[in-house]
Design an enzyme around this catalytic site. Structure first.
Site, short mmCIF file in Angstrom:
data_model
loop_
_atom_site.label_atom_id
_atom_site.label_comp_id
_atom_site.label_asym_id
_atom_site.label_seq_id
_atom_site.Cartn_x
_atom_site.Cartn_y
_atom_site.Cartn_z
CG ASP A 1 -1.83 1.20 1.26
OD1 ASP A 1 -2.28 1.64 0.18
OD2 ASP A 1 -2.12 1.70 2.37
CG ASP B 1 -0.94 3.39 6.13
OD1 ASP B 1 -1.51 3.81 5.12
OD2 ASP B 1 -0.73 4.10 7.14
CD GLU C 1 -5.18 1.25 -2.83
OE1 GLU C 1 -5.87 0.57 -2.05
OE2 GLU C 1 -4.85 2.42 -2.62
#
Length: 186
Positions: free
Chosen positions: A7, A138, A66
């Site tokens: 991420d 996160d 992502e």
């Protein structure tokens, strides 16, 4: 198979490693690369070095990240794009393939709702991986990305056309990772 989820962020880059054995997913490690540098080039160097160290230590078989989304603040979007680009280059330089998933795809795979909030993602990651504590946001997002990739590889995610349209009026209600498809509420 060991899967690394990333991420990316210019201040905090989350990472999560899971072991996927068929339909069974187990937790290996997670955390955050907290950027201490002040200039953008130094920040990107820290992201690169941190990910390279993780890849060398754990030797993942697969990596997922992502996909970039449009942010309201153009400056933030550019910084995020540069952090993500740094992660992509690091993974490529390590000779690993990289898969990308939108935030909506990740949320749908892990919670059953493409519009889930961060708290819901954290809760489901904790439940799916049978963790004793809720991971930091996160790190949870990175674990969710890894889970999404694992489900995709094993054919467990049936997107049912929801990614392009609205979640309203959908008859899909619940995603159970132990089942080979989404279950439909009658």
């Amino acid at each position: 198979m060991l899967i690394l989820g990333i991420d990316p962020g210019s201040r905090i880059t989350g990472y999560g490693l899971i072991e996927a054995q068929g339909r069974r997913m187990s937790y290996r490690a997670s955390g955050c690369i907290r950027i201490q540098a002040t200039t953008l080039p130094q920040k990107l160097a820290q992201i690169y070095a941190g990910l390279a160290e993780l890849i060398q230590e754990y030797r993942p078989d697969e990596v997922a990240i992502e996909r970039v989304f449009m942010a309201k603040n153009a400056d933030s979007a550019l910084k995020l794009g540069q952090a993500r680009g740094t992660a992509v280059v690091c993974v490529a330089n390590q000779g690993l393939e990289l898969s990308e998933y939108s935030a909506k795809e990740v949320k749908l795979a892990v919670t059953g709702r493409g519009g889930a909030d961060k708290t819901q993602v954290q809760h489901m990651v904790k439940a799916l991986l049978k963790l004793s504590a809720t991971p930091q946001a996160d790190a949870a997002d990175a674990l969710a990305i890894a889970l999404c990739h694992a489900y995709t590889l094993s054919g467990l995610v049936a997107l049912s056309g929801q990614l392009g349209g609205s979640q309203k009026g959908s008859s899909w209600r619940h995603f159970d990772p132990g089942q080979p498809k989404l279950s439909r509420k009658k």
